[in-house]
Design a protein around this motif. Structure first.
Motif, PDB file in Angstrom:
ATOM      1  N   GLY A 113      16.809 -43.860 -34.625  1.00 39.07           N
ATOM      2  CA  GLY A 113      17.264 -44.140 -33.266  1.00 39.07           C
ATOM      3  C   GLY A 113      18.432 -45.098 -33.186  1.00 39.07           C
ATOM      4  N   GLY A 114      18.846 -45.666 -34.329  1.00 34.42           N
ATOM      5  CA  GLY A 114      19.975 -46.590 -34.341  1.00 34.42           C
ATOM      6  C   GLY A 114      21.299 -45.881 -34.140  1.00 34.42           C
ATOM      7  N   LEU A 115      22.359 -46.669 -33.944  1.00 31.39           N
ATOM      8  CA  LEU A 115      23.666 -46.109 -33.589  1.00 31.39           C
ATOM      9  C   LEU A 115      24.709 -46.333 -34.676  1.00 31.39           C
ATOM     10  CD1 LEU A 115      24.239 -47.086 -29.827  1.00 31.39           C
ATOM     11  CD2 LEU A 115      23.328 -44.941 -30.759  1.00 31.39           C
ATOM     12  N   LEU A 116      25.438 -45.270 -34.995  1.00 33.73           N
ATOM     13  CA  LEU A 116      26.697 -45.370 -35.724  1.00 33.73           C
ATOM     14  C   LEU A 116      27.798 -45.249 -34.682  1.00 33.73           C
ATOM     15  CD1 LEU A 116      28.664 -45.318 -38.137  1.00 33.73           C
ATOM     16  CD2 LEU A 116      28.249 -42.839 -38.291  1.00 33.73           C
ATOM     17  N   ILE A 117      28.606 -46.296 -34.531  1.00 34.94           N
ATOM     18  CA  ILE A 117      29.671 -46.289 -33.527  1.00 34.94           C
ATOM     19  C   ILE A 117      31.018 -46.255 -34.247  1.00 34.94           C
ATOM     20  CG2 ILE A 117      30.697 -47.486 -31.574  1.00 34.94           C
ATOM     21  CD1 ILE A 117      28.016 -48.705 -30.960  1.00 34.94           C
ATOM     22  N   ILE A 118      31.824 -45.266 -33.867  1.00 34.35           N
ATOM     23  CA  ILE A 118      33.106 -45.028 -34.524  1.00 34.35           C
ATOM     24  C   ILE A 118      34.223 -45.089 -33.495  1.00 34.35           C
ATOM     25  CG2 ILE A 118      34.497 -43.387 -35.847  1.00 34.35           C
ATOM     26  CD1 ILE A 118      31.888 -42.132 -36.853  1.00 34.35           C
ATOM     27  N   THR A 119      35.259 -45.864 -33.800  1.00 28.11           N
ATOM     28  CA  THR A 119      36.496 -45.796 -33.032  1.00 28.11           C
ATOM     29  C   THR A 119      37.618 -45.439 -33.999  1.00 28.11           C
ATOM     30  OG1 THR A 119      36.971 -48.164 -33.292  1.00 28.11           O
ATOM     31  CG2 THR A 119      35.710 -47.498 -31.348  1.00 28.11           C
ATOM     32  N   THR A 120      38.526 -44.592 -33.532  1.00 31.13           N
ATOM     33  CA  THR A 120      39.650 -44.191 -34.385  1.00 31.13           C
ATOM     34  C   THR A 120      40.896 -44.067 -33.524  1.00 31.13           C
ATOM     35  OG1 THR A 120      40.359 -42.583 -36.082  1.00 31.13           O
ATOM     36  CG2 THR A 120      39.206 -41.698 -34.155  1.00 31.13           C
ATOM     37  N   ARG A 146      25.557 -36.947 -31.435  1.00 37.38           N
ATOM     38  CA  ARG A 146      26.533 -37.691 -30.644  1.00 37.38           C
ATOM     39  C   ARG A 146      26.015 -37.860 -29.231  1.00 37.38           C
ATOM     40  NH1 ARG A 146      32.467 -35.402 -29.611  1.00 37.38           N
ATOM     41  NH2 ARG A 146      31.499 -34.706 -27.667  1.00 37.38           N
ATOM     42  N   ILE A 147      25.907 -39.123 -28.771  1.00 39.97           N
ATOM     43  CA  ILE A 147      25.362 -39.383 -27.443  1.00 39.97           C
ATOM     44  C   ILE A 147      26.417 -39.878 -26.467  1.00 39.97           C
ATOM     45  CG2 ILE A 147      23.056 -39.873 -28.347  1.00 39.97           C
ATOM     46  CD1 ILE A 147      23.717 -42.878 -27.798  1.00 39.97           C
ATOM     47  N   LYS A 148      27.586 -40.279 -26.978  1.00 39.04           N
ATOM     48  CA  LYS A 148      28.638 -40.751 -26.074  1.00 39.04           C
ATOM     49  C   LYS A 148      29.990 -40.532 -26.723  1.00 39.04           C
ATOM     50  CE  LYS A 148      29.983 -44.623 -23.091  1.00 39.04           C
ATOM     51  NZ  LYS A 148      29.657 -45.993 -22.625  1.00 39.04           N
ATOM     52  N   TYR A 149      30.950 -40.077 -25.910  1.00 39.93           N
ATOM     53  CA  TYR A 149      32.316 -39.875 -26.397  1.00 39.93           C
ATOM     54  C   TYR A 149      33.289 -40.159 -25.261  1.00 39.93           C
ATOM     55  CZ  TYR A 149      36.696 -37.565 -27.500  1.00 39.93           C
ATOM     56  OH  TYR A 149      38.034 -37.306 -27.695  1.00 39.93           O
ATOM     57  N   GLU A 150      34.334 -40.904 -25.565  1.00 40.10           N
ATOM     58  CA  GLU A 150      35.420 -41.137 -24.615  1.00 40.10           C
ATOM     59  C   GLU A 150      36.747 -41.099 -25.347  1.00 40.10           C
ATOM     60  OE1 GLU A 150      35.094 -44.024 -21.203  1.00 40.10           O
ATOM     61  OE2 GLU A 150      33.467 -44.810 -22.455  1.00 40.10           O
ATOM     62  N   LYS A 151      37.718 -40.424 -24.762  1.00 40.10           N
ATOM     63  CA  LYS A 151      39.089 -40.516 -25.255  1.00 40.10           C
ATOM     64  C   LYS A 151      39.824 -41.481 -24.344  1.00 40.10           C
ATOM     65  CE  LYS A 151      43.026 -39.753 -27.328  1.00 40.10           C
ATOM     66  NZ  LYS A 151      43.772 -40.852 -26.672  1.00 40.10           N
ATOM     67  N   LEU A 152      40.106 -42.666 -24.871  1.00 36.76           N
ATOM     68  CA  LEU A 152      40.857 -43.662 -24.125  1.00 36.76           C
ATOM     69  C   LEU A 152      42.342 -43.537 -24.461  1.00 36.76           C
ATOM     70  CD1 LEU A 152      38.435 -46.695 -24.452  1.00 36.76           C
ATOM     71  CD2 LEU A 152      38.484 -44.900 -22.715  1.00 36.76           C
ATOM     72  N   ARG A 153      43.136 -44.375 -23.883  1.00 43.79           N
ATOM     73  CA  ARG A 153      44.589 -44.227 -24.012  1.00 43.79           C
ATOM     74  C   ARG A 153      45.055 -44.260 -25.467  1.00 43.79           C
ATOM     75  NH1 ARG A 153      49.106 -48.231 -21.195  1.00 43.79           N
ATOM     76  NH2 ARG A 153      50.955 -47.112 -21.928  1.00 43.79           N
ATOM     77  N   PHE A 154      44.452 -45.148 -26.254  1.00 42.70           N
ATOM     78  CA  PHE A 154      44.938 -45.333 -27.619  1.00 42.70           C
ATOM     79  C   PHE A 154      43.930 -44.924 -28.692  1.00 42.70           C
ATOM     80  CE2 PHE A 154      47.100 -48.660 -25.054  1.00 42.70           C
ATOM     81  CZ  PHE A 154      48.411 -48.223 -25.222  1.00 42.70           C
ATOM     82  N   PHE A 172      27.025 -42.256 -32.211  1.00 45.86           N
ATOM     83  CA  PHE A 172      26.139 -41.271 -32.812  1.00 45.86           C
ATOM     84  C   PHE A 172      24.771 -41.906 -33.053  1.00 45.86           C
ATOM     85  CE2 PHE A 172      30.394 -39.908 -33.891  1.00 45.86           C
ATOM     86  CZ  PHE A 172      30.347 -38.523 -33.783  1.00 45.86           C
ATOM     87  N   ARG A 173      23.742 -41.228 -32.596  1.00 41.67           N
ATOM     88  CA  ARG A 173      22.373 -41.700 -32.769  1.00 41.67           C
ATOM     89  C   ARG A 173      21.756 -41.085 -34.021  1.00 41.67           C
ATOM     90  NH1 ARG A 173      17.281 -42.833 -29.899  1.00 41.67           N
ATOM     91  NH2 ARG A 173      15.709 -41.337 -30.585  1.00 41.67           N
ATOM     92  N   LYS A 174      21.131 -41.914 -34.859  1.00 39.01           N
ATOM     93  CA  LYS A 174      20.355 -41.403 -35.984  1.00 39.01           C
ATOM     94  C   LYS A 174      19.083 -40.769 -35.428  1.00 39.01           C
ATOM     95  CE  LYS A 174      17.969 -42.740 -40.241  1.00 39.01           C
ATOM     96  NZ  LYS A 174      17.727 -43.805 -41.247  1.00 39.01           N
ATOM     97  N   THR A 175      18.999 -39.454 -35.496  1.00 42.11           N
ATOM     98  CA  THR A 175      17.862 -38.757 -34.901  1.00 42.11           C
ATOM     99  C   THR A 175      16.565 -39.120 -35.619  1.00 42.11           C
ATOM    100  OG1 THR A 175      18.390 -36.838 -36.276  1.00 42.11           O
ATOM    101  CG2 THR A 175      19.186 -36.823 -34.002  1.00 42.11           C
ATOM    102  N   ILE A 234      14.184 -37.253 -36.499  1.00 42.21           N
ATOM    103  CA  ILE A 234      14.081 -36.351 -37.651  1.00 42.21           C
ATOM    104  C   ILE A 234      15.399 -35.604 -37.772  1.00 42.21           C
ATOM    105  CG2 ILE A 234      11.572 -36.072 -37.676  1.00 42.21           C
ATOM    106  CD1 ILE A 234      11.987 -33.396 -36.223  1.00 42.21           C
ATOM    107  N   LYS A 235      15.860 -35.435 -38.989  1.00 39.96           N
ATOM    108  CA  LYS A 235      17.184 -34.860 -39.236  1.00 39.96           C
ATOM    109  C   LYS A 235      17.312 -33.447 -38.672  1.00 39.96           C
ATOM    110  CE  LYS A 235      20.463 -34.278 -43.051  1.00 39.96           C
ATOM    111  NZ  LYS A 235      20.654 -34.466 -44.513  1.00 39.96           N
ATOM    112  N   GLU A 236      16.217 -32.690 -38.667  1.00 38.14           N
ATOM    113  CA  GLU A 236      16.257 -31.289 -38.233  1.00 38.14           C
ATOM    114  C   GLU A 236      16.749 -31.127 -36.793  1.00 38.14           C
ATOM    115  OE1 GLU A 236      13.526 -31.643 -41.653  1.00 38.14           O
ATOM    116  OE2 GLU A 236      13.798 -32.747 -39.765  1.00 38.14           O
ATOM    117  N   VAL A 237      16.499 -32.130 -35.949  1.00 40.78           N
ATOM    118  CA  VAL A 237      16.953 -32.064 -34.558  1.00 40.78           C
ATOM    119  C   VAL A 237      18.478 -32.021 -34.491  1.00 40.78           C
ATOM    120  CG1 VAL A 237      17.090 -33.360 -32.394  1.00 40.78           C
ATOM    121  CG2 VAL A 237      14.901 -33.143 -33.578  1.00 40.78           C
ATOM    122  N   ALA A 238      19.142 -32.861 -35.279  1.00 38.73           N
ATOM    123  CA  ALA A 238      20.606 -32.883 -35.289  1.00 38.73           C
ATOM    124  C   ALA A 238      21.169 -31.625 -35.941  1.00 38.73           C
ATOM    125  CB  ALA A 238      21.106 -34.120 -36.018  1.00 38.73           C
ATOM    126  N   VAL A 239      20.571 -31.195 -37.036  1.00 40.71           N
ATOM    127  CA  VAL A 239      21.046 -30.000 -37.732  1.00 40.71           C
ATOM    128  C   VAL A 239      20.931 -28.775 -36.825  1.00 40.71           C
ATOM    129  CG1 VAL A 239      20.624 -28.454 -39.685  1.00 40.71           C
ATOM    130  CG2 VAL A 239      20.528 -30.933 -40.018  1.00 40.71           C
TER     131      VAL A 239
END
Length: 319
Positions: free
Chosen positions: A211-218, A245-253, A259-262, A264-269
């Protein structure tokens, strides 16, 4: 509009990334990354440039921009506050339970989150999350900008039963299944190949609690549709790793993703299998991967040259 100092700092960062990609093309990813990690002059210059860019230029840029602009740090903080403190994670848990029932899989809904939230900031540089009371930060970087950040090669660090840091403040092992949050803030575009980026995400998966979060900005200053297929490919690949993926935003830059760690992995797959499009593949590409480095190796830009160029910049980044 960027001033001269901002442009020079940004150009240095881009030159280091380009040099690493070229070295990877010539030597292979493993050897190139090892040589890069051994080049202390380049790593020091990079850390100083990143800290000055972030603390002097980026924050000022966001503060002076329209209300639509926000910093990568603020986006992460707001996302975590909504998910953990306001408990929006309960909605995600309910959805996963429904899907698990559909595929006849057992699921444990006992999510064990603690406050302050344990956050591992990978590629932290100067430890920007340390000022927030809701976080217990474990900040790591190849070359820390200050003593609150520990030295660590995340791609090669051992994931095990404990956090082990030696007398030189070098991280040798990180405890698995023990963090609420892993952040990759402007990190994945630094890593020179898709395969190594996937390694980083797989390590994040091992470190997170269910249930933890991997948060990525690029970073990406183009319009939202310009690199949409790349972002969808990221989502597809991370679903195979076990993330939803539970949240996504494209900001100006930049692109901002949570991304939530499901549970059980099968739910994401299952999502990846249901929503795969023809262009999707198991990869984490970046736009720079499409550059033809073969033609550019004749003017190979090595990291020692980059570091030497940095020494003659017409300003100091140490202050």
């Amino acid at each position: 509009m960027a001033n001269e100092e901002h442009k020079l700092l940004s150009d240095y960062i881009k030159d280091v990334h380009l040099s690493l990609r070229k070295s990877t093309f010539k030597l292979g990813a493993v050897t190139a990354w090892q040589k890069h990690c051994e080049n202390k002059d380049t790593l020091l210059c990079y850390a100083q440039c990143m800290e000055k860019l972030a603390t002097t230029h980026w924050e000022s840029q966001y503060n002076n921009s329209s209300s639509e602009a926000t910093s990568r740090i603020k986006w992460v903080v707001d996302c975590c506050y909504d998910y953990f403190i306001k408990k929006s994670y309960l909605k995600s848990m309910e959805k996963e339970t429904i899907i698990a029932n559909k595929i006849h899989a057992e699921i444990n809904t006992n999510e064990n989150f603690t406050i302050p939230l344990k956050l591992i900031d990978v590629g932290s540089c100067y430890n920007p999350f340390n000022i927030y009371d809701i976080f217990d930060v474990f900040a790591i970087d190849l070359y820390p900008a200050n003593t609150s950040v520990l030295q660590c090669d995340f791609l090669n660090v051992n994931i095990g039963q404990n956090n082990i840091v030696n007398e030189a403040s070098v991280v040798q092992e990180i405890e698995e299944n023990s963090y609420e949050i892993v952040t990759f803030c402007f990190l994945l575009e630094y890593i020179p190949t898709s395969e190594l980026r996937i390694v980083a995400c797989e390590k994040a998966y091992k470190l997170l609690k269910p249930g933890g979060l991997l948060i990525i900005t690029t970073p990406d200053s183009k319009h939202v549709g310009a690199n949409s297929k790349i972002m969808k490919c990221w989502r597809y690949t991370l679903a195979h790793v076990g993330f939803n993926r539970i949240k996504y935003e494209k900001l100006r830059f930049m692109h901002c993703m949570a991304f939530r760690k499901t549970l059980i992995k099968e739910v994401a797959v299952r999502w990846a299998l249901l929503y795969k499009e023809p262009y999707m593949e198991y990869a984490i590409p970046i736009p720079q991967d499409s550059n033809n480095l073969r033609e550019e190796t004749s003017v190979y830009l090595d990291e020692d040259t980059v570091a030497e160029d940095f020494k003659v910049l017409p300003f100091s980044v140490a202050n």
